[in-house]
Design a protein around this motif. Structure first.
Motif, short mmCIF file in Angstrom:
data_model
loop_
_atom_site.label_atom_id
_atom_site.label_comp_id
_atom_site.label_asym_id
_atom_site.label_seq_id
_atom_site.Cartn_x
_atom_site.Cartn_y
_atom_site.Cartn_z
N MET A 94 0.82 -1.21 0.00
CA MET A 94 0.00 0.00 0.00
C MET A 94 0.86 1.26 0.00
N GLY A 95 2.07 1.16 0.49
CA GLY A 95 2.93 2.32 0.68
C GLY A 95 3.11 2.60 2.16
N ILE A 96 3.63 3.77 2.50
CA ILE A 96 3.86 4.11 3.91
C ILE A 96 2.52 4.43 4.57
N GLN A 97 2.05 3.50 5.37
CA GLN A 97 0.81 3.69 6.11
C GLN A 97 1.14 4.26 7.49
N ARG A 98 0.13 4.83 8.09
CA ARG A 98 0.35 5.53 9.35
C ARG A 98 0.84 4.58 10.45
N GLU A 144 -7.02 0.93 -4.27
CA GLU A 144 -5.67 0.94 -3.73
C GLU A 144 -5.13 -0.49 -3.61
N ALA A 145 -6.01 -1.42 -3.20
CA ALA A 145 -5.58 -2.81 -3.06
C ALA A 145 -5.18 -3.40 -4.41
N GLU A 146 -5.91 -3.02 -5.46
CA GLU A 146 -5.58 -3.50 -6.80
C GLU A 146 -4.20 -2.97 -7.23
#
Length: 383
Positions: A94-98, A144-146
């Motif tokens: 997903m990338g940098i998540q909180r 986003e999941a795709e």
């Protein structure tokens, strides 16, 4: 007089924001760019059927951006002569998540670790905001999941490993750490183990949470990964409700123990009552029903990682054990207190500006009212 009092209150409000945020965080946060060998190609393969981010992926380039979390120096932090352990956190697809930033803050708040959170995807819109800001609905999360799966399955894994090596060298060279451990989540978990198999200098341990280099979910990593090349201590953790067979399902715990035959040690843990991404407790995560959200797993996962990092990097947890537990609470139950200082400062400035503006409007109305002849007439008497 009214204006002076308003300005005084506004100033106190702004100062209280800075003071409160400093006491709550206790951690220095920076955004840095780490030098690495230049690669002109994209960090992952482009896709014309997905969003603009995937149609025009960032180039690997000659730097890798990262959040840097360091223990605060001073009365409550480690002394200048105290050495910390280095940790490179590796995000999900997903990338940098909180939650990854919260883990970094929790580690640094012990006073024992200096932490880099690599921005492997080189996302920069906006630079200092976790990607969770884009998850505004179940539909947005599905998109986003795709994209997440596309990025992971088409990632330049070799370039990502070079990023990890550059980060470890940065911590060893610029931060004088005792050693460096990698700690990854999902895609980052596979990258953590893959990096360990490359025998990177300065990397002394690897943690892998719910992800293993395979030939289906992370095929690029699976093709490059040789488990017998992993020689450092390893901690792996999986949820017993995780559905991703061969990548992060609970059976991967025993598989990791069997496959990593040359690792100095392998600790494989199955967290009960948890699914994939069990360290994530953000509100948007409940779009999928929240079956993976379990605060016990978050607490136990961070606790076991702290213990492993302290032992393998040979640094004591300088804060009391209860304070380490408090760091878990700060990253979870009290997560709203973990806003970056600059956000809180902007909020304080906004409040102050609003008060000043209201005062000016009131003063202007008062002045105009005193000049209006109609307002200077005597009131009419009732006949």
């Amino acid at each position: 007089m009214q204006m002076a009092e308003t300005l005084r209150i506004a100033k106190l409000l702004a100062m209280s924001v800075f003071i409160t945020s400093g006491e709550a965080v206790g951690v220095s946060q920076e955004y840095v760019f780490i030098d690495r060998p230049f690669v002109p190609g994209p960090i992952y393969e482009a896709s014309q059927s997905l969003s603009e981010r995937c149609r025009y992926p960032p180039a690997v380039g000659f730097t890798v951006p990262a959040f840097l979390y360091s223990p605060a120096r001073g009365a409550e932090g480690p002394s200048a002569s105290s050495r910390t352990g280095g940790v490179v956190l590796l995000h999900e697809c997903m990338g940098i998540q909180r939650y990854v930033l919260q883990v970094a803050q929790a580690l640094a708040s012990t006073g024992s670790f200096t932490v880099l959170v690599l921005n492997v995807f080189r996302e920069s819109a906006p630079q200092m905001t976790p990607v969770d800001a884009r998850y505004v609905s179940a539909k947005a999360l599905a998109k986003e999941a795709e994209e997440c799966m596309w990025k992971m399955q088409h990632l330049d894994w070799d370039a990502a490993v070079t990023d990890v090596g550059a980060a470890a060298a940065y911590l060893a060279r610029s931060r004088n750490v005792t050693g460096v451990a990698t700690w990854g989540f999902s895609m980052g978990s596979a990258l953590s183990l893959l990096s360990a198999s490359y025998g990177l200098p300065h990397v002394a341990a690897a943690i892998a949470f719910y992800g293993f280099p395979d030939n289906k979910t992370a095929p690029g990593a699976g093709r490059l990964f040789n488990p017998t090349n992993v020689r450092v201590p390893v901690l792996t953790e999986f949820g017993d409700m995780d559905p991703f067979v061969g990548f992060s399902s609970p059976s991967m715990a025993s598989y990791a123990t069997r496959a990593l035959t040359q690792a100095r040690s392998v600790t494989a843990i199955v967290q009960h009552g948890c699914s994939h991404s069990f360290m994530n407790d953000e509100a948007w995560a409940r779009f999928d029903g929240g079956e993976h959200v379990n605060e016990t797993c978050r607490h136990d996962g961070l606790h076991s990682a702290l213990k492993f990092l302290s032992q393998t990097l040979e640094v004591p947890l300088r804060q009391h054990a209860s304070l380490a537990d408090g760091a878990v609470a700060f990253a979870g139950v009290h997560e709203q207190q973990s806003l970056p200082i600059f956000v809180l400062a902007l909020a304080g400035i906004g409040v102050a500006a609003a008060l000043v503006f209201m005062s000016l409007v009131a003063a202007n109305r008062s002045s105009r009212s005193s000049l209006d002849p109609a307002n200077n007439r005597e009131p009419l008497m009732n006949n």
